[in-house]
Design a protein around this motif. Structure first.
Motif, short mmCIF file in Angstrom:
data_model
loop_
_atom_site.label_atom_id
_atom_site.label_comp_id
_atom_site.label_asym_id
_atom_site.label_seq_id
_atom_site.Cartn_x
_atom_site.Cartn_y
_atom_site.Cartn_z
N PRO A 198 -6.20 3.82 0.24
CA PRO A 198 -5.83 2.43 0.54
C PRO A 198 -5.63 1.53 -0.68
CG PRO A 198 -7.99 3.00 1.48
CD PRO A 198 -7.47 4.21 0.79
N LYS A 199 -6.21 1.86 -1.82
CA LYS A 199 -6.08 0.99 -2.99
C LYS A 199 -4.84 1.30 -3.83
CE LYS A 199 -10.95 -0.07 -3.41
NZ LYS A 199 -12.14 0.00 -4.25
N SER A 242 0.82 -1.21 0.00
CA SER A 242 0.00 0.00 0.00
C SER A 242 0.86 1.26 0.00
CB SER A 242 -0.92 -0.01 1.22
OG SER A 242 -1.78 1.10 1.18
N PRO A 285 -1.93 3.90 3.15
CA PRO A 285 -3.12 3.19 3.60
C PRO A 285 -4.25 4.11 4.09
CG PRO A 285 -1.15 2.23 4.56
CD PRO A 285 -0.73 3.46 3.83
N TYR A 286 -3.92 5.21 4.73
CA TYR A 286 -4.97 6.10 5.25
C TYR A 286 -5.59 6.95 4.14
CZ TYR A 286 -7.31 9.95 7.52
OH TYR A 286 -8.25 10.87 7.88
#
Length: 181
Positions: free
Chosen positions: A74-75, A67, A70-71
């Protein structure tokens, strides 16, 4: 109470940053349209980011494991980001060597450095817009384009890149004026 009043300050800071981001980014984009070779400079800017977005999406879906943020997003993955840069770079290498008339002469002196800077700034622009959306608690910046996060998702990646190209042009003009070339 500890932390009291910080949310209001944070909201104001985010709002100020968003206004600055849009004003400076779109202002630079507008000024680029006034330069020599404006169409080709804009094609360079937009196509790098749109090719990169497309390749990053495909690469991330096929090979993405790690990732990117992530925050915020996330994708998005590091693998996708790298494939996006390499894919867009390959297409622009083909264009540069087979259709050199599409390359503005003002960009030739540091073509690959500008390509890389615009490409990386596109990824940062995506993350910055994700930051704004997360900060204001919204998923999408609009619904005009179905399946996308809004109109800003089509243009967030070019905002920082336009500032880079604008600064390149200004520095080049300044150096020429001061006879540093």
């Amino acid at each position: 109470r500890p932390g009291q009043g910080r949310k209001e300050f944070a909201d104001k800071a985010i709002g100020f940053t968003l206004i600055t981001h849009i004003t400076v980014g779109y202002g630079s984009l507008f000024i680029l349209t006034l330069q020599d070779w404006p169409t080709y400079i804009l094609i360079f800017l937009f196509s790098i980011n749109w090719f990169q977005d497309t390749f990053a999406y495909i690469g991330g879906r096929l090979f993405g494991r790690t990732s990117f943020s992530p925050y915020l997003s996330p994708k998005k993955t590091w693998e996708g980001a790298l494939i996006g840069i390499l894919g867009a770079g390959t297409l622009w290498a083909i264009i540069k060597f087979n259709f050199p008339q599409l390359i503005p002469p003002v960009l030739l002196d540091c073509y690959w450095l500008l390509f890389l800077a615009v490409s990386i700034s596109g990824q940062l622009g995506d993350l910055l817009e994700s930051f704004f959306k997360r900060s204001f608690g919204v998923k999408d910046s609009g619904s005009l384009i179905p399946g996308h996060g809004g109109v800003l998702d089509r243009f967030d990646s070019v905002i920082i890149g336009s500032v880079i190209l604008f600064l390149h042009r200004r520095l080049k003009m300044l150096c020429h004026t001061m006879d540093f070339q």
